[in-house]
Design a protein around this motif. Structure first.
Motif, PDB file in Angstrom:
ATOM      1  N   VAL A  35       0.845  -1.204   0.000  1.00 54.39           N
ATOM      2  CA  VAL A  35       0.000   0.000   0.000  1.00 54.39           C
ATOM      3  C   VAL A  35       0.875   1.247   0.000  1.00 54.39           C
ATOM      4  O   VAL A  35       0.633   2.203  -0.736  1.00 54.39           O
ATOM      5  N   SER A  36       1.939   1.232   0.836  1.00 58.16           N
ATOM      6  CA  SER A  36       2.857   2.382   0.870  1.00 58.16           C
ATOM      7  C   SER A  36       3.544   2.562  -0.475  1.00 58.16           C
ATOM      8  O   SER A  36       3.693   3.688  -0.970  1.00 58.16           O
ATOM      9  N   ARG A  37       3.964   1.454  -1.082  1.00 58.87           N
ATOM     10  CA  ARG A  37       4.627   1.540  -2.383  1.00 58.87           C
ATOM     11  C   ARG A  37       3.667   2.082  -3.449  1.00 58.87           C
ATOM     12  O   ARG A  37       4.060   2.863  -4.324  1.00 58.87           O
ATOM     13  N   PHE A  38       2.394   1.654  -3.386  1.00 55.89           N
ATOM     14  CA  PHE A  38       1.402   2.154  -4.348  1.00 55.89           C
ATOM     15  C   PHE A  38       1.207   3.667  -4.198  1.00 55.89           C
ATOM     16  O   PHE A  38       1.168   4.406  -5.188  1.00 55.89           O
ATOM     17  N   LYS A  39       1.063   4.115  -2.983  1.00 56.13           N
ATOM     18  CA  LYS A  39       0.823   5.546  -2.758  1.00 56.13           C
ATOM     19  C   LYS A  39       2.031   6.389  -3.141  1.00 56.13           C
ATOM     20  O   LYS A  39       1.898   7.551  -3.498  1.00 56.13           O
ATOM     21  N   ARG A  40       3.220   5.791  -3.091  1.00 59.53           N
ATOM     22  CA  ARG A  40       4.434   6.561  -3.419  1.00 59.53           C
ATOM     23  C   ARG A  40       4.756   6.513  -4.905  1.00 59.53           C
ATOM     24  O   ARG A  40       5.064   7.536  -5.512  1.00 59.53           O
ATOM     25  N   TYR A  41       4.663   5.299  -5.503  1.00 61.79           N
ATOM     26  CA  TYR A  41       5.077   5.142  -6.906  1.00 61.79           C
ATOM     27  C   TYR A  41       3.935   4.865  -7.879  1.00 61.79           C
ATOM     28  O   TYR A  41       4.177   4.726  -9.085  1.00 61.79           O
ATOM     29  N   LYS A  42       2.671   4.749  -7.356  1.00 66.22           N
ATOM     30  CA  LYS A  42       1.498   4.476  -8.211  1.00 66.22           C
ATOM     31  C   LYS A  42       1.620   3.134  -8.940  1.00 66.22           C
ATOM     32  O   LYS A  42       1.096   2.969 -10.039  1.00 66.22           O
ATOM     33  N   THR A  43       2.321   2.190  -8.345  1.00 60.65           N
ATOM     34  CA  THR A  43       2.449   0.859  -8.956  1.00 60.65           C
ATOM     35  C   THR A  43       1.145   0.090  -8.726  1.00 60.65           C
ATOM     36  O   THR A  43       0.685  -0.016  -7.595  1.00 60.65           O
ATOM     37  N   PRO A  44       0.514  -0.446  -9.783  1.00 65.47           N
ATOM     38  CA  PRO A  44      -0.758  -1.152  -9.595  1.00 65.47           C
ATOM     39  C   PRO A  44      -0.606  -2.354  -8.679  1.00 65.47           C
ATOM     40  O   PRO A  44       0.412  -3.039  -8.685  1.00 65.47           O
ATOM     41  N   PHE A  45      -1.661  -2.605  -7.893  1.00 70.07           N
ATOM     42  CA  PHE A  45      -1.596  -3.667  -6.896  1.00 70.07           C
ATOM     43  C   PHE A  45      -3.001  -4.206  -6.650  1.00 70.07           C
ATOM     44  O   PHE A  45      -3.937  -3.447  -6.480  1.00 70.07           O
ATOM     45  N   SER A  46      -3.152  -5.546  -6.681  1.00 68.03           N
ATOM     46  CA  SER A  46      -4.466  -6.177  -6.499  1.00 68.03           C
ATOM     47  C   SER A  46      -4.349  -7.304  -5.487  1.00 68.03           C
ATOM     48  O   SER A  46      -3.256  -7.830  -5.243  1.00 68.03           O
ATOM     49  N   ILE A  47      -5.489  -7.673  -4.896  1.00 69.40           N
ATOM     50  CA  ILE A  47      -5.531  -8.812  -3.993  1.00 69.40           C
ATOM     51  C   ILE A  47      -6.619  -9.766  -4.450  1.00 69.40           C
ATOM     52  O   ILE A  47      -7.615  -9.353  -5.041  1.00 69.40           O
ATOM     53  N   ILE A  48      -6.402 -11.061  -4.183  1.00 68.06           N
ATOM     54  CA  ILE A  48      -7.377 -12.115  -4.498  1.00 68.06           C
ATOM     55  C   ILE A  48      -7.708 -12.832  -3.199  1.00 68.06           C
ATOM     56  O   ILE A  48      -6.837 -13.432  -2.569  1.00 68.06           O
ATOM     57  N   LEU A  49      -8.954 -12.726  -2.766  1.00 64.24           N
ATOM     58  CA  LEU A  49      -9.412 -13.411  -1.565  1.00 64.24           C
ATOM     59  C   LEU A  49     -10.274 -14.593  -2.022  1.00 64.24           C
ATOM     60  O   LEU A  49     -11.209 -14.412  -2.804  1.00 64.24           O
ATOM     61  N   LEU A  50      -9.955 -15.816  -1.561  1.00 62.50           N
ATOM     62  CA  LEU A  50     -10.660 -16.999  -2.064  1.00 62.50           C
ATOM     63  C   LEU A  50     -10.966 -17.958  -0.932  1.00 62.50           C
ATOM     64  O   LEU A  50     -10.359 -17.917   0.137  1.00 62.50           O
ATOM     65  N   ASP A  51     -11.913 -18.841  -1.220  1.00 64.34           N
ATOM     66  CA  ASP A  51     -12.410 -19.745  -0.207  1.00 64.34           C
ATOM     67  C   ASP A  51     -12.727 -21.089  -0.875  1.00 64.34           C
ATOM     68  O   ASP A  51     -13.183 -21.125  -2.017  1.00 64.34           O
ATOM     69  N   ILE A  52     -12.482 -22.216  -0.168  1.00 63.37           N
ATOM     70  CA  ILE A  52     -12.794 -23.544  -0.701  1.00 63.37           C
ATOM     71  C   ILE A  52     -14.288 -23.786  -0.517  1.00 63.37           C
ATOM     72  O   ILE A  52     -14.814 -23.667   0.595  1.00 63.37           O
ATOM     73  N   ASP A  53     -14.976 -24.116  -1.618  1.00 64.61           N
ATOM     74  CA  ASP A  53     -16.417 -24.325  -1.573  1.00 64.61           C
ATOM     75  C   ASP A  53     -16.755 -25.619  -0.831  1.00 64.61           C
ATOM     76  O   ASP A  53     -16.135 -26.665  -1.063  1.00 64.61           O
ATOM     77  N   PHE A  54     -17.770 -25.542   0.060  1.00 60.44           N
ATOM     78  CA  PHE A  54     -18.288 -26.700   0.785  1.00 60.44           C
ATOM     79  C   PHE A  54     -17.168 -27.466   1.526  1.00 60.44           C
ATOM     80  O   PHE A  54     -17.144 -28.704   1.557  1.00 60.44           O
ATOM     81  N   PHE A  55     -16.216 -26.727   2.129  1.00 60.83           N
ATOM     82  CA  PHE A  55     -15.097 -27.384   2.808  1.00 60.83           C
ATOM     83  C   PHE A  55     -15.564 -28.145   4.046  1.00 60.83           C
ATOM     84  O   PHE A  55     -15.039 -29.213   4.378  1.00 60.83           O
ATOM     85  N   LYS A  56     -16.586 -27.629   4.715  1.00 61.47           N
ATOM     86  CA  LYS A  56     -17.119 -28.317   5.911  1.00 61.47           C
ATOM     87  C   LYS A  56     -17.668 -29.688   5.520  1.00 61.47           C
ATOM     88  O   LYS A  56     -17.513 -30.667   6.242  1.00 61.47           O
ATOM     89  N   LYS A  57     -18.298 -29.751   4.335  1.00 66.16           N
ATOM     90  CA  LYS A  57     -18.836 -31.033   3.864  1.00 66.16           C
ATOM     91  C   LYS A  57     -17.701 -32.038   3.625  1.00 66.16           C
ATOM     92  O   LYS A  57     -17.846 -33.237   3.897  1.00 66.16           O
ATOM     93  N   ILE A  58     -16.552 -31.553   3.118  1.00 71.93           N
ATOM     94  CA  ILE A  58     -15.394 -32.438   2.897  1.00 71.93           C
ATOM     95  C   ILE A  58     -14.900 -32.986   4.225  1.00 71.93           C
ATOM     96  O   ILE A  58     -14.650 -34.197   4.373  1.00 71.93           O
ATOM     97  N   ASN A  59     -14.782 -32.102   5.243  1.00 66.47           N
ATOM     98  CA  ASN A  59     -14.331 -32.550   6.571  1.00 66.47           C
ATOM     99  C   ASN A  59     -15.322 -33.530   7.187  1.00 66.47           C
ATOM    100  O   ASN A  59     -14.935 -34.556   7.746  1.00 66.47           O
ATOM    101  N   ASP A  60     -16.618 -33.210   7.074  1.00 60.68           N
ATOM    102  CA  ASP A  60     -17.642 -34.062   7.681  1.00 60.68           C
ATOM    103  C   ASP A  60     -17.732 -35.411   6.985  1.00 60.68           C
ATOM    104  O   ASP A  60     -18.011 -36.439   7.616  1.00 60.68           O
ATOM    105  N   THR A  61     -17.494 -35.429   5.661  1.00 60.27           N
ATOM    106  CA  THR A  61     -17.662 -36.662   4.886  1.00 60.27           C
ATOM    107  C   THR A  61     -16.408 -37.524   4.929  1.00 60.27           C
ATOM    108  O   THR A  61     -16.481 -38.750   5.089  1.00 60.27           O
ATOM    109  N   TYR A  62     -15.229 -36.904   4.778  1.00 62.05           N
ATOM    110  CA  TYR A  62     -13.997 -37.686   4.617  1.00 62.05           C
ATOM    111  C   TYR A  62     -13.024 -37.551   5.788  1.00 62.05           C
ATOM    112  O   TYR A  62     -11.961 -38.169   5.782  1.00 62.05           O
ATOM    113  N   GLY A  63     -13.364 -36.700   6.738  1.00 63.41           N
ATOM    114  CA  GLY A  63     -12.495 -36.549   7.898  1.00 63.41           C
ATOM    115  C   GLY A  63     -11.545 -35.366   7.751  1.00 63.41           C
ATOM    116  O   GLY A  63     -11.291 -34.864   6.654  1.00 63.41           O
ATOM    117  N   HIS A  64     -11.009 -34.902   8.892  1.00 60.96           N
ATOM    118  CA  HIS A  64     -10.130 -33.729   8.889  1.00 60.96           C
ATOM    119  C   HIS A  64      -8.789 -34.007   8.230  1.00 60.96           C
ATOM    120  O   HIS A  64      -8.156 -33.090   7.705  1.00 60.96           O
TER     121      HIS A  64
END
Length: 500
Positions: free
Chosen positions: A365-394
Motif C-alpha cells: 500500500v505504501s509503495r502504491f501511494k508513493r510510486y502508483k504501482t498497480p496492486f491487487s488482492i485475491i481473496l478466495l475460499d474452498i467451496d463446501f469445505f465443511k462437507k469435505i471434513n464431515d464426509t472424509y475426515g479432517h
C-alpha cells in the motif's frame, strides 16, 4: 315541386338546431337524403333499414348525418348511419365520402363493386369512377351523375333526380377522351420501346466489350498469379540464401572472435614465459643467497625448533577453538532462520501466515501511494469445505488444503504473496498487477483447482473475489471489498470469479 319543399323543410330544421345560416355541411346532408329518395335498390322490399356509411373526418358533418337518421325515414324505414372505421360492413345501401377522406374513395369503389351500393362522392376528380359527385363552385354546391356506373350496380335512378339541380356526365365523351389518352400513351410506349431497343443494342455492345475486357483481365490475373508464384519461390530461395549468409556471417564472427582470443592467449603466454624466465633468474640468484643463509641459519635451527614446536601447539589450540565458535555460530543462524520461517509461514499449508501477509500488504500500500504501482488482492475460499471434513475426515480436509496450496505456489509468480488467511480461506497479494491481470490469474487458479484430482468422490472448487487498490482506498477498504466480492461469488453459485 315536392322535392324542393322537402329540401327546404329539412334545411330549415337543421338550421334551427345549429345556427342562423345554412352551412355547407347542411346542404351536403340535404343532398344525400334526396339522392337516397330518388334511388331504388334491388329487393328493396326486403330491406329492413337503410344503412348509410359516412367516410369523413369532419365531426360536424358526422353529427348532422346522425341527426338526420334520428329525425327522418326513407320509404317508411329507418336510416342507420355508420361512421367508417377502415373495416368492411356488409349490406350497405349507400356510402358518402367527404372530400376530407377522398383517398378512401377508390378503395371503397372496388371493395363494394359487386354490391348493390350507391357511392356519393364530394368533388372527386375521376369522372369515370363517380356515381353521384357533389361539386362546389363559388360557394355554390351542385352535383353531377354518372348513370352508367349506377346501373352497373343494379341500382335504379329516378329521372326526377336531375331536377335537384344536377347535370348528367357524358359517358361517351369520357370514353372518347380516354381513347385519345390511350392512343397518346400507346404512341409514347412505342417511342419508349424503340428507345429501349436502341439502348439494348448499345447495352449488348457494351456487354460484349465488357466480356472481352473480362477475358483480358482473366488472362492478366492468370499471368499475375503465375508471377506471384514465381515471386513466392524466389522469395523463398532468397530467404534461404539470406539465412545461409547470416549463418556464415555468424560462424565467421565466432571464428574471428576465437582467433582474436587465441592471439591474446599467445601474447599472454609469451609474456608469461618472459616473466617466468626473469623469475627463474631472480629465483636462481635468490637460491644462491638462500643457500648461504641456510648454512648460516642451520646453526640456529636447533635452537628455534623447540620454540616452533611450542608455537604449533598454541596454534592448534586456537584452531580448535575457532572451529567450535564457527559451529556455534552456524547453529545460531540455523535456529534464527527456523524461527523466522515459523513466524512467517503457516505450518499446515506451507504458505505465508496472516501476520506476515498483513505486514507485506502495508508495504505494498505504501509503495502504491508513493510510486502508483498497480496492486491487487485475491481473496478466495474452498467451496463446501465443511462437507469435505464431515464426509472424509479432517485428515482429508488437511490434504485438500495442502494440495491447493501447492497449486497456488506453482501457478503464481515469485513476487506474488500466497497466504493462508484462516481455515479454508486464502489471500494472494498480486504486486504490480491491475484488475485485468489479477482477474486472469484468479480464473487460472479456479480452473486448475476445478480440474485437479484430490482423491475424493467430490469435486473441489473455489470461489474468488478480486479487488484492486485505488487512490482513495487503503488496506482495510480493499480487504473489505475483496471479502464482499468473495461473498457475492459464493452466494451466486460458487466456483466463479467476481472482480471490481
Amino acid at each position: 315541386m315536392k322535392i324542393y319543399i322537402s329540401i327546404l323543410i329539412f334545411l330549415l330544421s337543421i338550421n334551427n338546431t345549429f345556427s342562423d345560416e345554412i352551412k355547407e355541411e347542411q346542404i351536403k346532408v340535404a343532398y344525400v337524403y334526396n339522392f337516397l329518395k330518388n334511388i331504388s335498390w334491388k329487393n328493396d322490399e326486403n330491406i329492413k333499414s337503410y344503412k348509410l356509411m359516412i367516410v369523413s373526418q369532419n365531426q360536424t358533418l358526422n353529427n348532422m348525418f346522425k341527426m338526420l337518421a334520428s329525425r327522418k325515414q326513407l320509404n317508411d324505414k329507418n336510416i342507420e348511419v355508420i361512421i367508417y372505421n377502415n373495416t368492411k360492413v356488409d349490406n350497405i345501401q349507400a356510402i358518402f365520402i367527404d372530400k376530407s377522406s377522398e383517398v378512401e374513395y377508390e378503395k371503397l369503389y372496388y371493395e363494394y363493386e359487386k354490391n348493390n351500393t350507391l357511392l356519393i362522392s364530394d368533388n372527386y376528380a375521376n369522372k369515370k369512377q363517380v356515381m353521384i359527385n357533389l361539386l362546389q363552385n363559388d360557394s355554390k354546391i351542385t352535383f353531377e351523375i354518372n348513370k352508367a356506373n349506377i346501373l352497373n350496380r343494379d341500382l335504379t335512378v329516378s329521372p326526377d333526380i336531375i331536377l335537384l339541380g344536377g347535370t348528367e356526365i357524358d359517358v361517351a365523351q369520357l370514353y372518347k377522351s380516354s381513347q385519345v389518352q390511350l392512343k397518346e400513351q400507346k404512341e409514347t410506349i412505342t417511342s419508349l420501346n424503340k428507345n429501349i431497343e436502341d439502348k439494348n443494342k448499345e447495352l449488348k455492345e457494351q456487354l460484349k466489350a465488357i466480356d472481352q475486357q473480362k477475358t483480358i483481365i482473366s488472362d492478366q490475373i492468370k499471368n499475375i498469379k503465375v508471377q506471384n508464384e514465381q515471386l513466392t519461390l524466389q522469395k523463398k530461395e532468397l530467404s534461404q540464401i539470406y539465412t545461409s549468409i547470416e549463418e556464415q556471417k555468424e560462424k565467421l564472427f565466432i571464428a574471428q572472435n576465437e582467433a582474436i582470443k587465441k592471439e591474446k592467449d599467445i601474447k599472454n603466454l609469451i609474456n608469461l614465459q618472459l616473466e617466468q624466465e626473469k623469475t627463474f633468474e631472480d629465483a636462481k640468484n635468490n637460491l644462491d643467497l638462500l643457500m648461504k643463509k641456510i648454512d648460516e641459519q642451520n646453526s640456529s635451527i636447533l635452537v628455534k625448533e623447540e620454540i616452533i614446536t611450542n608455537q604449533k601447539n598454541i596454534i592448534f589450540v586456537f584452531f580448535i577453538l575457532l572451529i567450535i565458535i564457527l559451529a556455534l555460530g552456524l547453529n545460531v543462524l540455523r535456529q534464527n532462520r527456523l524461527l523466522k520461517n515459523l513466524s512467517e509461514t503457516d505450518t499446515l499449508s506451507g504458505l505465508y501466515n496472516r501476520r506476515y501477509t498483513l505486514k507485506r500488504l502495508e508495504e505494498e500500500v505504501s509503495r502504491f501511494k508513493r510510486y502508483k504501482t498497480p496492486f491487487s488482492i485475491i481473496l478466495l475460499d474452498i467451496d463446501f469445505f465443511k462437507k469435505i471434513n464431515d464426509t472424509y475426515g479432517h485428515d482429508k480436509g488437511d490434504f485438500v488444503i495442502k494440495q491447493i496450496s501447492e497449486i497456488f505456489k506453482q501457478h503464481t509468480r515469485k513476487t506474488d504473496i500466497c497466504a493462508r488467511w484462516g481455515g479454508e480461506e486464502f489471500l494472494i497479494l498480486a504486486s504490480n498487477s491491475d484488475i485485468q491481470s489479477a482477474t486472469k490469474l484468479a480464473e487460472i487458479l479456479r480452473k486448475v483447482v476445478e480440474n485437479s484430482d484430490f482423491g475424493i468422490n467430490q469435486k473441489v472448487t473455489i470461489s474468488l473475489g478480486v479487488a484492486t487498490l485505488s487512490e482513495n482506498s487503503d488496506q482495510d477498504v480493499v480487504l473489505k471489498l475483496a471479502d464482499e466480492l468473495l461473498y457475492k461469488a459464493k452466494s451466486s453459485g460458487r466456483n466463479k470469479v467476481i472482480a471490481a
